[in-house]
Design an enzyme around this catalytic site. Structure first.
Site, mmCIF file in Angstrom:
data_model
loop_
_atom_site.group_PDB
_atom_site.id
_atom_site.type_symbol
_atom_site.label_atom_id
_atom_site.label_comp_id
_atom_site.label_asym_id
_atom_site.label_seq_id
_atom_site.Cartn_x
_atom_site.Cartn_y
_atom_site.Cartn_z
ATOM 1 N N GLU B 226 -9.988 -0.980 0.898
ATOM 2 C CA GLU B 226 -9.279 -2.137 1.455
ATOM 3 C C GLU B 226 -8.783 -1.793 2.847
ATOM 4 O OE1 GLU B 226 -6.522 -1.983 -2.099
ATOM 5 O OE2 GLU B 226 -6.398 -4.102 -1.641
ATOM 6 N N LYS B 228 -5.829 -1.156 5.499
ATOM 7 C CA LYS B 228 -4.434 -0.723 5.387
ATOM 8 C C LYS B 228 -3.613 -1.570 6.349
ATOM 9 C CE LYS B 228 -1.283 3.120 5.558
ATOM 10 N NZ LYS B 228 -0.246 2.138 5.836
ATOM 11 N N ARG B 233 5.524 -3.025 2.816
ATOM 12 C CA ARG B 233 5.031 -2.949 1.448
ATOM 13 C C ARG B 233 6.082 -3.602 0.557
ATOM 14 N NH1 ARG B 233 2.291 1.399 -1.141
ATOM 15 N NH2 ARG B 233 1.720 0.564 -3.183
ATOM 16 N N ARG B 248 9.632 -1.664 -0.018
ATOM 17 C CA ARG B 248 9.434 -0.299 -0.471
ATOM 18 C C ARG B 248 10.693 0.535 -0.289
ATOM 19 N NH1 ARG B 248 5.896 4.055 2.171
ATOM 20 N NH2 ARG B 248 7.688 5.358 1.739
ATOM 21 N N GLU B 276 1.466 -6.508 0.664
ATOM 22 C CA GLU B 276 2.010 -6.273 1.995
ATOM 23 C C GLU B 276 2.571 -7.576 2.568
ATOM 24 O OE1 GLU B 276 1.235 -3.022 2.894
ATOM 25 O OE2 GLU B 276 2.340 -2.961 4.789
ATOM 26 N N LYS B 399 -4.992 7.198 2.260
ATOM 27 C CA LYS B 399 -4.954 6.307 3.429
ATOM 28 C C LYS B 399 -5.692 6.996 4.562
ATOM 29 C CE LYS B 399 -0.215 7.771 4.455
ATOM 30 N NZ LYS B 399 1.179 7.381 4.466
#
Ligand code: ZN
Ligand code: ZN
Lengths: 345, 529
Positions: B226, B228, B233, B248, B276, B399
C-alpha cells in the site's frame, strides 16, 4: 568643545584619555590599557602595558599570559598618570571588577565597565560614585529585568539540587568560568560536594593565588568514578553542552544560569532542564539608581540595550547618548567558547 | 494559588516527562478536589471565555508601572508573551492573596459580566497580592493559551499513575463532556459521565523501516503493498451508535474531524478501523502541512473546513460487530474491510486505502520513487498472513520511505524568532545561484541545534548588511543543506519553483558559497507527475 570631550575621547581603538595617554578596556592593541575586569571582551590580548586592580591581576595573567607587563593597585587607591588621577572602585560584577574613575582639574569621568548594584556573597560590593560624565553599560536595560535577592536565589538553587538528588540526578550548573562560576560556588556552598570543570578549576587557582578565598571544590575529571559524581553538584562553562564529558555523567540535570533566563521563552528553548536568572550585571532598577546617584551632566550608554536605555534616560530628564563599543555578551561568549574549546572534550 | 504555582515551577525546571508526571501526581495527591478538576480543564483546553480585554490589561499595567508605551512595547517584543511581560513589569506585591485555583476561576467567571471599572479594581487587587509567578498564572488564567509543556498524554499518564486506571479510559474521561461544577474528581476519573466500553481502542500495530533487499522478503505474492500516507494514523471506533476517533498518540480527536464522524455514521455495522486521517481535496491527498492547519483548534471555521477538508484512508479492521478479529490473517481482514466499504455508498473522502498492483519486486522501485507525486511518503509492505500485532514487531510489516530531496543553498536573510526564541535569529531565507546573481528558493527554520542557532545569531549580528524591521540582510556566506518533501514549477515564485515543506537538514560548514546549487540543477529535481 566641552570639558568631558577633552578628558575622554571615543576612538576606533577604544575609550581614550588624551591627557593621561591611556585607554580604558581598549579592543585594539595600544601602549597603555587600564582594565576594568578580567572578562575577555574587556581585557584583551596585545596591550604593551596593563593596569588593573590587585584582585584582577592574577586573573589577567592567567588569561592573557604570565609574561604580560602588568601593574595593579588596590581599590580606591589613587594613581596619578600624566596629571590625571586614576582610581578603581568596586563594581560588584566579578571578582576584581572595578569602575574606573578619572579626575583632571576637578572634572570627573566614571567608566563602569560591567557592574551589578545588588550585593552577593563573593564580590566586593558596588560603590555608587558621583561624577560629571558617567559611562555605563546597559546589558539588561529593560524594565523586565529585575533580579531576585541573593538569599532567594540560593534557596532556589539549593531546592533544585535537592529535587535532583531525590530523583538520583546529578546537578550541572552552566556559567562562564570567570564570574558566574565563583558566584555559583558562593551560592551553592554547603549544599553538597561541588566539582568544577578544569577551565574553572584553573581560573580558581589563579584567583586563590592572589589571596582571595573561595569555597572548597574538587576537579571534575574524566577518570572520576560515576558513583562519586552521582547526586553531586558540577559547575561547568556553557560550552560543555553536547560534549562527551557531559554525556558520560550519570543522569545529569542541567541548568543555565544567566540574566537572560528571566524570560520563560529563553529558559524553554535551550536544551537544558532549568534556567535560573543569576546575573552579574545590574538590573533595570540598578542601572537607573546608579545613573541617578552619579548626578552626572552627561551619560554615555554602552553595550546592551543602549538605544532603549539612553532614550528612556533622556525622557526622564537625564542627558544620555548611545556609545557603540565592542563590549558585550556576544563578544564574551565567543571568546569564552574559544578558550574553553581547548579544555572541553 | 500557591499549590498550582509550585506545580508550574516544578514542571518548568525539568525536561524529563517522568519528572513532570511526578510533579503532577504530587499535585493530585494534595490539591483540593475542585482545583484538580480545574487543572484538568485548563490543560485540556476547557477554558472559560476571556473576562477582560487584553488592551485594558495593557493599559492598566502601563498605568501602574508608569512606563511610556514605547518602552512597554519594547519589553513585550523582547519577551514575546503579553501575560509574561506584564508579570515581569509589575511591582513587588504589597500584600498576600491566598485563593485556591478554584476560587480564582470562580471569581473570573463572574467577572465577565461586570463593568470595566469593577474589572479594573479586581485585576489591580489581584496584581498587588500575587508574586511574579502567580501574576503570570493569573494573567494566563484570564486569557491566552496555557502552554507549559504538559500534553494531554502527560496529564493522562499522571492520572493513570495516581489511580491505576487504564490510560485510554482516562483520556476518554477527561476529553468527554463534563463541567467542573457538576462532577467530582472521583466521578471524572472513574468515567461516570462516559461509557468507556464504547470508545476503547486497540494498541496500534507498527512497522519498522525496511532494512533489507526486497527479494529477501521472499515471494512477492505473499505480500500486500500500500502507499504510506503522511497524515495522522487513527482508529475509528464505532460501537452502539457512538463514534470515537483515536490518534496514534492515544488522544481522542473525534471533535476535530466532524466530517469523518458524519461519514462513518452511514455504516450500519459496528467496527474498529485503523487508517490514516488526511487532508484531502477533490480526491487528492494534500500535504501534512495542510493537515496541520486543522489540528488543535478550538473552533474550526467554515472557511477552514472548505480549504482543508479531512479525509480518511482505511488500512485495516480490528473488530467487527463486537468480535476482536486481530488474529485473522491480514488478507482476510482486508476482504472484510472491502466488503464493509462495498456495502454502502460512501462520500468520496472516506475510502479504502488502495493496493499497489505489481508482479515482480523490481517494479516497486519506480512506484516508490513516484510516491511523492501523490503526496505519499513511500510504500508499506504487509505480509498477507500477518495478524494485527500489538505494537512494533519485526518481520510482518515494513515501511519503505522515499529519500528526502535536498539542495545546497546560501543564507541571505535572517529573522529573530518570536516568543520562545525571541533573542536569537531562527528564521532564515535561502537562495541558489541564477546566472551571476542569487534567487530566493526557500524559507526554513527547523533542524538546527540550539548551539548552532546561537553561533549563527552571533554571526548574523556581525555580518548584517542591512536592517529592515526584524529582518537582517546578511552576507551570502553560510551554506545549508535544505531538505524538502516535494518540488514543483510555480509562477508565483520569482525562482520559478516552489519547494514543499523545506527544512534545514544540516549546516554545510565545509562548503563555500560559490559551490551552492544553481536554479537549473534545482529544477532538474522536478519529476513529471
Ligand atoms: Zn564582564
Ligand atoms: Zn561587558
Amino acid at each position: 568643545m566641552s570639558k568631558e570631550n577633552q578628558l575622554v575621547k571615543f576612538t576606533k581603538k577604544g575609550i581614550y584619555c588624551p591627557q593621561g595617554n591611556f585607554y580604558l578596556d581598549p579592543w585594539y592593541p595600544v601602549d597603555y590599557a587600564i582594565i576594568s575586569h578580567g572578562h575577555a571582551d574587556h581585557a584583551r590580548w596585545g596591550m604593551k602595558r596593563y593596569l588593573c586592580t590587585d584582585d584582577s591581576k592574577t586573573i589577567l595573567q592567567h588569561r592573557l599570559g604570565a609574561d604580560i607587563s602588568i601593574e595593579s593597585i588596590p581599590y580606591k587607591k589613587e594613581l596619578t598618570i600624566n596629571g590625571v588621577r586614576v582610581s578603581f572602585h568596586p563594581a560588584g560584577h566579578v571578582i576584581g571588577s572595578a569602575q574606573i574613575r578619572l579626575e583632571y582639574k576637578g572634572y570627573v569621568v566614571v567608566f563602569t565597565g560591567d557592574y551589578k548594584t545588588q550585593p552577593d556573597f563573593i564580590t566586593t560590593p558596588y560603590e555608587p560614585l558621583k561624577c560629571n560624565t558617567f559611562i555605563t553599560e546597559s546589558t539588561f536595560g529593560l524594565p523586565i529585568y529585575n533580579w531576585k535577592s541573593e538569599e532567594e536565589l540560593r534557596d532556589d538553587l539549593h531546592s533544585w539540587v535537592r529535587t535532583n538528588q531525590s530523583n538520583n540526578r546529578t546537578s550541572v550548573f552552566l556559567g562562564y568560568s570567570l564570574g558566574k562560576a565563583q558566584r555559583l560556588l558562593s551560592l551553592l556552598d554547603g549544599c553538597d560536594n561541588i566539582y568544577v570543570h578544569r577551565s574553572i578549576h584553573n581560573l580558581n587557582e589563579a584567583i586563590l593565588s592572589s589571596g582571595i578565598t573561595l569555597p572548597k571544590t574538587k576537579l571534575w575529571s574524566v577518570d572520576l568514578d560515576k558513583k562519586t559524581l552521582q547526586n553531586k553538584i558540577i559547575i561547568a562553562p556553557p560550552a560543555i553542552l553536547g560534549s562527551r564529558m557531559l554525556k558520560r555523567l550519570p543522569n545529569p540535570a542541567t541548568a543555565i544560569c544567566s540574566g537572560w533566563m528571566q524570560i520563560r521563552g529563553n529558559r524553554r528553548w535551550q536544551a537544558v532542564d532549568a534556567g535560573f536568572p543569576v546575573s552579574d550585571h545590574a538590573d533595570w532598577n540598578g542601572l537607573i539608581s546608579a545613573v541617578k546617584a552619579s548626578e552626572a551632566e552627561q551619560v554615555y550608554v554602552t553595550h546592551g540595550s543602549q538605544a532603549v536605555f539612553s532614550k528612556y534616560l533622556n525622557e526622564i530628564g537625564i542627558k544620555a547618548n548611545e556609545l557603540i563599543t565592542e563590549y558585550g555578551d556576544e563578544a564574551l561568549a565567543k571568546a569564552e567558547a574559544e578558550t574553553d574549546k581547548v579544555t572541553v572534550e | 494559588m500557591k499549590l498550582f504555582s509550585n506545580l508550574i515551577s516544578a514542571i518548568e525546571i525539568t525536561n524529563k516527562t517522568s519528572a513532570k508526571i511526578e510533579a503532577l501526581v504530587n499535585y493530585f495527591k494534595i490539591a483540593p478536589d475542585k482545583d484538580k478538576l480545574w487543572l484538568i480543564a485548563l490543560f485540556t483546553g476547557k477554558r472559560p471565555s476571556r473576562p477582560v480585554k487584553t488592551t485594558l490589561m495593557r493599559e492598566w499595567c502601563m498605568e501602574i508601572t508608569n512606563l511610556p508605551e514605547w518602552l512597554f512595547l519594547e519589553s513585550y517584543s523582547t519577551v514575546g508573551d503579553l501575560g509574561e511581560t506584564m508579570a515581569l513589569l509589575l511591582p513587588e506585591p504589597s500584600h498576600k492573596l491566598d485563593l485556591s485555583l478554584h476560587e480564582w476561576m470562580t471569581e473570573l467567571k463572574t467577572l465577565k459580566s461586570k463593568s470595566d471599572k469593577e474589572k479594573k479594581a479586581f485585576v489591580l487587587e489581584a496584581w498587588s497580592g500575587l508574586d511574579q509567578q502567580e501574576c503570570l498564572i493569573f494573567n494566563k488564567l484570564i486569557g491566552g493559551s496555557f502552554r507549559i509543556g504538559v500534553s494531554k498524554k502527560t496529564l493522562v499518564n499522571a492520572l493513570a499513575k495516581l489511580t491505576n486506571i487504564d490510560a485510554n479510559q482516562l483520556m476518554h474521561s477527561i476529553i468527554g463532556n463534563w463541567e467542573v461544577d457538576t462532577i467530582s474528581f472521583e466521578e471524572l476519573i472513574h468515567g461516570s459521565h462516559i461509557n468507556y466500553d464504547n470508545s476503547k481502542p486497540y494498541p496500534f500495530c507498527l512497522a519498522y523501516a525496511l532494512e533489507k533487499e526486497l527479494y529477501e522478503l521472499g515471494e512477492s505474492n505473499d505480500w500486500i503493498i500500500e502507499q504510506k500516507w503522511d497524515g495522522i494514523r487513527g482508529q475509528i471506533v464505532k460501537r452502539n451508535n457512538e463514534i470515537y476517533i483515536w490518534s496514534r498518540g492515544e488522544e481522542l480527536v473525534t471533535k476535530q474531524f466532524t466530517e469523518l464522524v458524519e461519514a462513518v455514521n452511514n455504516f450500519k455495522d459496528d467496527f474498529v478501523i485503523d487508517g490514516e486521517i488526511l487532508a484531502m481535496k477533490d480526491n487528492d491527498v494534500l500535504l501534512f502541512n495542510d493537515l496541520q492547519k486543522r489540528l488543535n483548534r478550538k473552533n474550526v471555521t467554515k472557511k477552514l473546513l472548505e480549504e482543508v477538508p479531512i479525509g480518511f484512508y482505511a488500512y485495516d479492521i480490528l473488530e467487527y460487530n463486537g468480535d476482536d478479529i486481530r488474529e485473522l490473517p491480514f488478507e482476510d481482514r482486508r476482504k472484510r474491510l472491502e466488503s464493509i466499504f462495498g456495502s454502502i455508498a460512501l462520500p468520496e473522502h472516506v475510502q479504502l486505502s488502495f493496493l499497489v498492483e505489481f508482479n515482480k519486486w523490481e517494479e516497486l522501485h519506480s512506484i516508490r520513487n513516484n510516491s511523492r507525486a501523490i503526496n505519499s511518503e513511500g510504500l508499506m509492505l504487509k505480509q498477507k498472513k500477518s495478524p494485527y500485532h500489538t505494537g512494533r514487531k519485526k518481520g510482518d510489516w515494513w515501511k519503505w520511505k522515499v529519500d528526502p530531496l535536498t539542495i545546497d543553498a546560501v543564507m541571505i536573510y535572517a529573522q529573530k524568532g518570536s516568543g520562545r526564541r525571541s533573542s536569537k535569529y531562527t528564521d532564515y531565507t535561502f537562495a541558489v545561484k541564477k546566472d551571476d546573481a542569487l534567487v530566493t528558493v526557500a524559507k526554513a527554520y527547523s533542524g538546527l541545534t540550539d548551539k548552532e542557532i546561537t553561533e549563527i545569531s552571533q554571526w548574523v549580528n556581525k555580518n548584517a548588511i542591512e536592517k529592515f524591521g526584524p529582518v537582517r540582510t546578511v552576507k551570502p556566506e553560510l551554506v545549508f543543506e535544505i531538505a524538502f518533501e516535494g518540488i514543483a514549477l510555480s509562477n508565483r515564485h520569482k525562482s520559478g519553483v516552489a519547494l514543499r515543506f523545506p527544512r534545514i537538514s544540516r549546516w554545510r560548514k565545509d562548503k563555500p558559497a560559490d559551490e551552492i546549487d544553481t536554479i537549473e540543477t534545482v529544477k532538474q529535481l522536478i519529476t513529471a507527475p
